[in-house]
Motif scaffolding. Sequence first.
Motif, short mmCIF file in Angstrom:
data_model
loop_
_atom_site.label_atom_id
_atom_site.label_comp_id
_atom_site.label_asym_id
_atom_site.label_seq_id
_atom_site.Cartn_x
_atom_site.Cartn_y
_atom_site.Cartn_z
N PRO A 124 0.82 -1.21 0.00
CA PRO A 124 0.00 0.00 0.00
C PRO A 124 0.86 1.27 0.00
N VAL A 125 0.26 2.41 -0.39
CA VAL A 125 0.99 3.69 -0.29
C VAL A 125 0.73 4.35 1.06
N ALA A 126 -0.32 3.89 1.74
CA ALA A 126 -0.63 4.45 3.06
C ALA A 126 -1.44 3.43 3.85
N GLN A 127 -1.47 3.62 5.16
CA GLN A 127 -2.29 2.76 6.01
C GLN A 127 -2.98 3.64 7.05
N PHE A 128 -3.94 3.07 7.73
CA PHE A 128 -4.60 3.81 8.80
C PHE A 128 -4.06 3.37 10.14
N ILE A 129 -3.69 4.34 10.97
CA ILE A 129 -3.36 4.04 12.36
C ILE A 129 -4.43 4.77 13.14
N GLY A 130 -5.40 4.02 13.64
CA GLY A 130 -6.59 4.66 14.21
C GLY A 130 -7.25 5.48 13.11
N ASP A 131 -7.47 6.77 13.38
CA ASP A 131 -8.12 7.62 12.38
C ASP A 131 -7.10 8.41 11.56
N ARG A 132 -5.83 8.13 11.75
CA ARG A 132 -4.79 8.90 11.07
C ARG A 132 -4.32 8.17 9.80
N VAL A 133 -4.20 8.98 8.72
CA VAL A 133 -3.65 8.41 7.48
C VAL A 133 -2.13 8.46 7.58
N ASP A 134 -1.51 7.30 7.54
CA ASP A 134 -0.06 7.21 7.69
C ASP A 134 0.54 6.93 6.30
N ILE A 135 1.13 7.96 5.69
CA ILE A 135 1.68 7.80 4.33
C ILE A 135 2.97 6.97 4.41
N LEU A 136 3.05 5.93 3.60
CA LEU A 136 4.22 5.04 3.63
C LEU A 136 5.24 5.40 2.55
N ARG A 137 4.75 5.86 1.40
CA ARG A 137 5.67 6.24 0.32
C ARG A 137 4.90 7.04 -0.73
N GLN A 138 5.64 7.77 -1.55
CA GLN A 138 5.03 8.49 -2.66
C GLN A 138 5.22 7.68 -3.92
N LYS A 139 4.24 7.71 -4.77
CA LYS A 139 4.31 6.93 -6.01
C LYS A 139 4.37 7.91 -7.18
N ARG A 140 5.36 7.74 -8.07
CA ARG A 140 5.45 8.61 -9.25
C ARG A 140 4.34 8.20 -10.22
N ARG A 141 3.61 9.19 -10.73
CA ARG A 141 2.49 8.85 -11.60
C ARG A 141 2.87 8.92 -13.07
N ALA A 142 2.23 8.10 -13.89
CA ALA A 142 2.47 8.14 -15.34
C ALA A 142 1.81 9.40 -15.91
N GLN A 143 2.16 9.69 -17.16
CA GLN A 143 1.58 10.83 -17.86
C GLN A 143 0.05 10.80 -17.81
N VAL A 144 -0.54 11.96 -17.58
CA VAL A 144 -2.00 12.04 -17.52
C VAL A 144 -2.51 12.61 -18.84
N LEU A 145 -3.40 11.88 -19.49
CA LEU A 145 -3.92 12.37 -20.78
C LEU A 145 -5.30 13.00 -20.57
#
Length: 331
Positions: free
Chosen positions: A179-200
């Motif tokens: 996953p890119v993030a998980q929940f710890i209780g009600d908090r969004v815990d970001i684990l890593r950033q994902k580079r996105r492909a070109q958006v058309l």
Amino acid sequence: MSNRGKVALVLAGGQIGMKYNPQTNSCQPTVTAEEMLSWLPQELAGKIFVVDWSRQPSSHYTIRMTSDLVQILSKTVVDGADGIVVACGSDTLEEMAYLTDLYWAYPQPVIFTAATLPSDSRGSDASINLYQSVLASFSRECWGMGVLACLQDQLFAASEMTETASQRRNSFSAPDRGPVAQFIGDRVDILRQKRRAQVLEEKGSPARDVELLFASLGSNDKMVEFLASDEKRELDGLVIAGFGSGNVPPSWIPHIKKLVKDDIPVVITSRCPQGHTRGMPYTFEGNMARLLEIGVFDGGGLRPLQARLRLAVALGAGLSRQELQAYLLEE
Ligand SMILES: NC(=O)C[C@H](N)C(=O)O
């Protein structure tokens, strides 16, 4: 009334909007929008507006309908929404979220969610998935991450996740990535950033008729022959999920050649869940390298379902051959 600072809950069918009816022994889409909002704490529910788009099982949706949905989502953020939750069916969530991600150019998060069990079953994941999706859609940390799927305490990048089981509450995963993030209780815990492909974004509607053919041991050439001899010329493109690193039975070759000659783009991918077309240098008939010589496009590490959607989007955007090939190989 302005939607600034609010989150849109877009109802798009699936089990999450269903209840089990013991009289008819069937699940029916009878959950109202108000009922769904009642699963949330009041202060959160008060900051949500509902877009009641469609109540169908996700197996009834199409590429074109999903691109209509993207238009609705875009309008929603242009009108001031801070984020979006799309509650839909699990069957095609993977593809709907992926297609949306290919078009999504806004920083506001779009969170797809679903449920494996109807909301009134014991242990249903409907309300927790909705709650966590709403938390994610309000989270500033999710801005710029594109389209995400929120299921069972985790957020997955739409470009990485897949449905690995059909009837478990943890049926989605992102093989090799997590996953890119998980929940710890009600908090969004970001684990890593994902580079996105070109958006058309807004570059025409996706092509309608892109088919997917799966190679299997000794499968004969009937299906590919049928597609290649389509007199009405309705086929826009074809993706082949080949053996291993993208090989096909030799009997398919004359039909693939015909498709290429008729200017129908054909893309080769691997049918292996963690596959890639990179492979050993073979010369046998039907192998990946020979397919490329014929003029087939290289689907690289895209899963077949992803390659099909990328091809549809690229054809709609009118990419040249060279641009299409680069787009398919972009990670
Ligand atoms: N769990 C689900 O949502 C499955 C349902 N058949 C769907 O619409 O995809």
